[in-house]
Each structure stands twice: as structure tokens, then as C-alpha cells.
Design an enzyme around this catalytic site. Structure first.
Site, PDB file in Angstrom:
ATOM      1  N   HIS A  35      -4.091   0.160  -3.407  1.00  0.00           N
ATOM      2  CA  HIS A  35      -3.245   0.132  -4.613  1.00  0.00           C
ATOM      3  C   HIS A  35      -3.598  -1.158  -5.364  1.00  0.00           C
ATOM      4  CE1 HIS A  35       0.561  -0.383  -6.866  1.00  0.00           C
ATOM      5  NE2 HIS A  35       0.746   0.908  -6.682  1.00  0.00           N
ATOM      6  N   ASP A  47      -0.475  -3.084   4.172  1.00  0.00           N
ATOM      7  CA  ASP A  47       0.349  -2.561   3.086  1.00  0.00           C
ATOM      8  C   ASP A  47       0.983  -1.263   3.595  1.00  0.00           C
ATOM      9  OD1 ASP A  47       1.367  -1.163   0.970  1.00  0.00           O
ATOM     10  OD2 ASP A  47      -0.363  -1.401  -0.351  1.00  0.00           O
ATOM     11  N   GLN A  57       3.575   3.142   1.817  1.00  0.00           N
ATOM     12  CA  GLN A  57       3.703   4.584   2.057  1.00  0.00           C
ATOM     13  C   GLN A  57       4.016   4.901   3.520  1.00  0.00           C
ATOM     14  OE1 GLN A  57       3.817   6.874  -0.295  1.00  0.00           O
ATOM     15  NE2 GLN A  57       3.353   5.421  -1.922  1.00  0.00           N
ATOM     16  N   LYS A  87      10.911   3.165  -1.415  1.00  0.00           N
ATOM     17  CA  LYS A  87      10.092   4.254  -0.870  1.00  0.00           C
ATOM     18  C   LYS A  87      10.596   4.653   0.518  1.00  0.00           C
ATOM     19  CE  LYS A  87       6.042   2.664  -3.367  1.00  0.00           C
ATOM     20  NZ  LYS A  87       5.625   3.606  -4.408  1.00  0.00           N
ATOM     21  N   CYS A 137      -2.189   3.828  -9.910  1.00  0.00           N
ATOM     22  CA  CYS A 137      -2.486   2.408  -9.619  1.00  0.00           C
ATOM     23  C   CYS A 137      -3.622   2.285  -8.606  1.00  0.00           C
ATOM     24  CB  CYS A 137      -1.246   1.656  -9.137  1.00  0.00           C
ATOM     25  SG  CYS A 137       0.062   1.588 -10.350  1.00  0.00           S
TER      26      CYS A 137
HETATM   27  N1  PMP Z   1       0.969  -0.116  -2.148  1.00  0.00           N
HETATM   28  C1  PMP Z   1       1.053   1.211  -2.099  1.00  0.00           C
HETATM   29  C2  PMP Z   1       0.187   1.969  -1.136  1.00  0.00           C
HETATM   30  C3  PMP Z   1       1.941   1.894  -2.929  1.00  0.00           C
HETATM   31  O1  PMP Z   1       2.033   3.215  -2.868  1.00  0.00           O
HETATM   32  C4  PMP Z   1       2.740   1.143  -3.829  1.00  0.00           C
HETATM   33  C5  PMP Z   1       3.678   1.841  -4.789  1.00  0.00           C
HETATM   34  N2  PMP Z   1       3.140   2.965  -5.394  1.00  0.00           N
HETATM   35  C6  PMP Z   1       2.631  -0.250  -3.822  1.00  0.00           C
HETATM   36  C7  PMP Z   1       1.735  -0.841  -2.973  1.00  0.00           C
HETATM   37  C8  PMP Z   1       3.474  -1.104  -4.718  1.00  0.00           C
HETATM   38  O2  PMP Z   1       4.819  -0.933  -4.406  1.00  0.00           O
HETATM   39  P1  PMP Z   1       5.958  -1.547  -5.349  1.00  0.00           P
HETATM   40  O3  PMP Z   1       5.644  -1.073  -6.736  1.00  0.00           O
HETATM   41  O4  PMP Z   1       7.225  -0.964  -4.813  1.00  0.00           O
HETATM   42  O5  PMP Z   1       5.892  -3.026  -5.230  1.00  0.00           O
END
Ligand code: PMP
Length: 411
Positions: free
Chosen positions: A128, A205, A208, A231, A369
Site C-alpha cells: 500500500h 503491515d 488487512q 478495518k 493506493c
Molecule cells: N496498508 C494496507 C494493506 C491497507 O489496506 C490500508 C488501507 N487500505 C493501509 C495500509 C492504510 O490504512 P489506513 O488508511 O487506515 O491508515
């Protein structure tokens, strides 16, 4: 030995989520955007509401009843998170705004203090943006180099490529556990074990993966773990950074202010103990309490049942989507979770997203993203249905029906 199949009472579970009852354009909502954010069960809504309507107070500061109660609830939630990911100490749980802020905290603190010119940081091609850009910013400042492990056509990391870049120059490894745009589950334990040869910290990270399967940070032996409350069926604006005590102890704070200090004079300030050293200012008290309620809720359902149900849902979704002529799935790893990214021949994902929304179906379209993932597959964007345990096969049928509508429009 008697084995039992854990079952979920989906009808009952769906009643826990008031947001599932919403209608869109006069049609029942089919919510398939759980990788972006999950709905909140009533118990989470109640916990947040209860704090604001009956218990609103700041934490750590007052001796009056409400402040003591809020502090107790706040620190209780920290212990719930600690147990949930099996951290050794509650002080290893740092509350942030979310995964993004957790990763940035590590980069800004550990990265700026301990990484230097010529050091290499390993990430993967399926990160991401929040696990790419902060590192790029650090590389620019410090003269470090980013090494990117590519994936194959099934969206699985190429292990030999990881082994190629891992070496004495590697000073940090930061890897996504489950890809939000592909669903791939990365071999995180194997990655951590390999990084240990060079005594290199590893950040996971878990944005998910936190809602997918139990995570035991001690068994995994990761150094840092980042995730977001929203999430995990919890509130937005609250997240977690887990870090091992010895690392957190030697890391400098990133933000200065109230709560993160032991003493302040104009000559010198000394810092508070963990985790407060990294929690400057008034925290998101209601968010933390809501996150604690979310953790309780997920535990009450149980990951065995969740995992089995989601696997069945993923298999069904894969099957019905693959049967749609002209549809190509993006992300076909053997180890994957319930993310179904796809492209439809000749139709832009944004048009797909808009038309299926008219049918009440909520999916995400765009680059999610993860622009490097789009570049890899030579597509500008994908449509993504992401499922969780309150989704049903009927909802997947509704998605397929809506896709047929899209195809009719573009005939
Ligand atoms: N890493 C991953 C794999 C994600 O799916 C996301 C959110 N789509 C993020 C980081 C960022 O999370 P947040 O926007 O809640 O900070």
C-alpha cells in the site's frame, strides 16, 4: 478425535450491524468494500455512544470519578488489544490514528535515528502507498536505498528475489501481510525468519490481516505490527502500533507535548515511559474504547469460524466471477483472502463502480493506493469486491447480476 465444523449464524450476525440495513437507490445495500473499511457492530456503536453520553472525560489527568473511569476503560482496551495480538506487555501497544500513522511513526523515529546513507530497506511490489512513501521520504533525507521484491503473474512474492536483495546492507524490512488490492497472503513468518539472519527489524503491515486470522506477535517474532481499528469493525481515527519493548525503548519520540513527558523545564525535558512516550496529547479516548469493544466482538465470533466461512465465500465468489465472459481476475495467489479484484474487457472500472452502485452494490474501483500493482498488471485501475463474515453468497450473486447490467449498458 472428534472435529467439529465451526458455523456462523449469518442471519444473527447481520443483525449486529445496523449499517447493513441501509437502502441505496431504493435497493437493499450490498456492501462489498470491506477492505476499505468494515461496518461496526452495535456493541461498538454503543461503547462509543456510552463514552460520549455518560462517560466523557479526559484520561490520565484527573482524579475525579469520570476521568478515572475513562482511564480505566482506555487502559482496559489497551490490554484487550495486547491479548488479541498476544503482545508481552500492554506498554508495547501504542495508539495511533491508523496503519498509516503507525508506519510513519516507525519511519520517523527508528528510521531517522538509526538508518544512514547506504543502508537498504526492503519492501515489496504489492505494498500500500502507506508502506512505500514514508520510506521514500526517509531515503531522500538519509540517502538510504529502497529494495523492492517483485511478485509473479499470480501475485505471489518471488522468494528468490527476496533472498537476492536480503543481505548485509539490509537494515529494515517492511512488508504487507495481506495485500488489499490482490488478497495475497504473504509468507510473513518465513520473511521474518530470513531477516533474523541479519538481525534486521521487520515491520508487518497488518491492515488487512488483523481481521482475517489470529495474529500472535510473539510467535511471529515481528518487531513492529501496524493496523487500523476501522478495518477491524472498530471506529475510524484509531489504530495501533505494536513494537518490541527493547526497540521502542531506544527509539526517540516523534511528537512532543502533553502526556509524553516525565518532567519539563526550559533547560531539559525528560520523556515518559512506554507507551506514553509515543502518545503526545489527548488521545482518541472514544476510539480506543470502541476498538476494545470491536476486539471483544471478533473474539466472540472466533477466527476459526470466520476463516472457514470466508474461505467458502471466496471460493464461491471466484467461481461466479470467473464464469462472467470477458472478466479477468487480478490476484490469483494460492494463499489469498477474500479480495476479488477484476477487470472487464473494454469497460473502465469507474463505469463499473458507478453502474453497480445504482443497483445497490458497493465495490471499490481505482488503484486502491497500490499504483505499482496496477503498473505490474498494465491496468489503470481494477474493480474490487472485498468480503467479510457478514457477506453472503446471495450478495455475490447480486454483484454478478449488476455486472451483467454493466455489460448490457456497454453492449
Ligand atoms: N496498508 C494496507 C494493506 C491497507 O489496506 C490500508 C488501507 N487500505 C493501509 C495500509 C492504510 O490504512 P489506513 O488508511 O487506515 O491508515
Amino acid at each position: 478425535m472428534i472435529t467439529t465444523t465451526p458455523m456462523l449464524d449469518i442471519k444473527k450476525i447481520r443483525k449486529d450491524f445496523p449499517n447493513l440495513d441501509v437502502t441505496v437507490h431504493g435497493k437493499p445495500l450490498v456492501y462489498l468494500d470491506n477492505a476499505a473499511t468494515t461496518f461496526k457492530p452495535q456493541c461498538v456503536v454503543d461503547a462509543v455512544e456510552q463514552h460520549y453520553s455518560q462517560g466523557a472525560s479526559n484520561v490520565h489527568r484527573g482524579v475525579h470519578y469520570l476521568s478515572e473511569k475513562a482511564t480505566e476503560d482506555f487502559e482496559g482496551a489497551r490490554r484487550k488489544v495486547q491479548n488479541f495480538i498476544h503482545a508481552k506487555h500492554p506498554s508495547e501497544i501504542i495508539f495511533t490514528r491508523g496503519t498509516t500513522e503507525s508506519i510513519n511513526l516507525v519511519v520517523q523515529s527508528y528510521g531517522r535515528a538509526f538508518l544512514k546513507e547506504g543502508d537498504e530497506i526492503i519492501i515489496t511490489e504489492m505494498e500500500h502507498h502507506s508502506n512505500i512513501v514514508p520510506w521514500q521520504m526517509l531515503c531522500e533525507e538519509k540517502g538510504c536505498a529502497l529494495k523492492v521484491v517483485p511478485f509473479n503473474e499470480d501475485a505471489e512474492l518471488i522468494w528468490e528475489e527476496f533472498e537476492k536483495v536480503l543481505g548485509p546492507k539490509t537494515k529494515f524490512v517492511s512488508v504487507v501481510h495481506i495485500s488489499n488490492s490482490l488478497g495475497t497472503i504473504n509468507p510473513i513468518a518465513k520473511i521474518i525468519k530470513a531477516a533474523r539472519q541479519y538481525d534486521v527489524p521487520v515491520l508487518v503491515d497488518a491492515a488487512q490481516s488483523i481481521s482475517h486470522a489470529p495474529i500472535d506477535v510473539q510467535a511471529l517474532d515481528c518487531d513492529f505490527l501496524a493496523f487500523s481499528g476501522h478495518k477491524l469493525f472498530g471506529p475510524t481515527g484509531i489504530g495501533v502500533l505494536y513494537g518490541k519493548t527493547d526497540l521502542l525503548e531506544k527509539m526517540p519520540p516523534v511528537q512532543g507535548g502533553g502526556d509524553m513527558i516525565a518532567s519539563v523545564t526550559f533547560e531539559k525535558t525528560t520523556y515518559n515511559v512506554l507507551p506514553y512516550k509515543f502518545e503526545a496529547g489527548t488521545p482518541h479516548v472514544a476510539g480506543v474504547i470502541g476498538l476494545g469493544a470491536a476486539v471483544d466482538y471478533v473474539k466472540s465470533i472466533g477466527f476459526d469460524a470466520i476463516g472457514e466461512y470466508k474461505k467458502d465465500l471466496l471460493d464461491y465468489g471466484t467461481q461466479v466471477l470467473q464464469a462472467v465472459p470477458g472478466l479477468r481476475l487480478i490476484g490469483t495467489a494460492k494463499e489469498k483472502t477474500s479480495v476479488l479484484s477484476f477487470v472487464l474487457e473494454g469497460i473502465h472500472p469507474h463505469d463499473i463502480g458507478t453502474i453497480v452502485s445504482d443497483e445497490g452494490v458497493a465495490i471499490r474501483t481505482g488503484h486502491h493506493c497500490t499504483q505499482p500493482v496496477m503498473k505490474h498488471f498494465k491496468v489503470p485501475a481494477t474493480s474490487r469486491a472485498s468480503l467479510t463474515f457478514y457477506n453472503t453468497k446471495e450478495e455475490l450473486d447480486a454483484l454478478v447480476k449488476a455486472i451483467e447490467k454493466v455489460k448490457d449498458v456497454f453492449k
